[in-house]
Design a protein around this motif. Structure first.
Motif, PDB file in Angstrom:
ATOM      1  N   ALA A   1       1.224   4.024  -3.060  1.00 10.55           N
ATOM      2  CA  ALA A   1       0.909   5.443  -2.847  1.00 10.55           C
ATOM      3  C   ALA A   1       2.089   6.332  -3.227  1.00 10.55           C
TER       4      ALA A   1
ATOM      5  N   ARG B   1       2.370   6.572  -6.996  1.00 11.78           N
ATOM      6  CA  ARG B   1       1.362   7.498  -7.527  1.00 11.78           C
ATOM      7  C   ARG B   1       1.824   8.946  -7.363  1.00 11.78           C
TER       8      ARG B   1
ATOM      9  N   ASP C   1       0.827  -1.207   0.000  1.00  9.94           N
ATOM     10  CA  ASP C   1       0.000   0.000   0.000  1.00  9.94           C
ATOM     11  C   ASP C   1       0.863   1.259   0.000  1.00  9.94           C
TER      12      ASP C   1
END
Length: 200
Positions: free
Chosen positions: A90, A93, A86
């Motif tokens: 992130a 991104r 996760d």
């Protein structure tokens, strides 16, 4: 720099261990991999599709550890790996948004969505290959199709579906026309997790 997740901390003895008679994950392998995760998060992970910059979120999901007596408890390590994936997703991104802008990120999402849709739009029992050998075990096509339809509803915004549900998906075994090839289904689910994380 992305904030440090629990999985990004340097390995410590706080990860619970199995009893000496039980088999868990090899301690040295887990410690080495978590150190690599820590380093990747500390140095701003790369953009999707750029394998030259070190560990990425998809590599976390593909990691397999050897078994060892008295090793780390698998459920504890798996939870750390979920958090690591996760956090890396992130960070990837944010890096892409800073370096290339929202249009490039949206193009990445659109490409992933098209890839998944091409398979989700196929008829039930026809979404994946059969195992190459007639008696080879595969995943139950009916159960895989149920999860595919849930994913389709999630992509349409009609129903919730969390990445953890895809990571932990287990399908009953089947053979012949009632089965799908395991490797192809697993690869598809990897892409689905990638899209759900990227869409957050």
């Amino acid at each position: 720099m992305p904030s440090e997740s629990p999985a990004a901390r340097k390995p410590t003895a706080r990860i619970p261990r199995c009893a000496q008679a039980e088999r868990g994950y090899d301690v040295a392998q887990v410690d080495e991999f978590l150190a690599a995760v820590h380093a990747a998060l500390a140095s701003a992970p790369h953009e999707p599709g750029d394998p030259a910059r070190g560990l990425n979120s998809t590599q976390v999901r593909a990691t397999v550890f050897a078994g060892a007596r008295g090793g780390y408890r698998p459920e504890a390590v798996d939870a750390l790996l979920d958090a690591a994936e996760d956090a890396l997703a992130a960070a990837e991104r944010e890096r892409c948004l800073r370096a290339r802008g929202p249009e490039a990120w949206q193009e990445h999402l659109d490409d992933l969505t098209r890839l998944l849709r091409n398979r989700l739009d196929r008829a039930r029992t026809q979404r994946f290959r059969r195992p190459s050998r007639p008696r080879a075990p595969g995943y139950s096509a009916a159960h895989v199709d149920v999860l595919c339809e849930r994913l389709g509803s999630r992509l349409e915004g009609a129903a919730p579906l969390e990445p953890a549900e895809l990571r932990r998906a287990v399908f009953p075994p089947a053979q012949g026309e009632r089965s799908y090839e395991e490797q192809q289904v697993d690869a598809f689910l990897d892409r689905a997790v990638q899209l759900l994380l990227a869409s957050r």
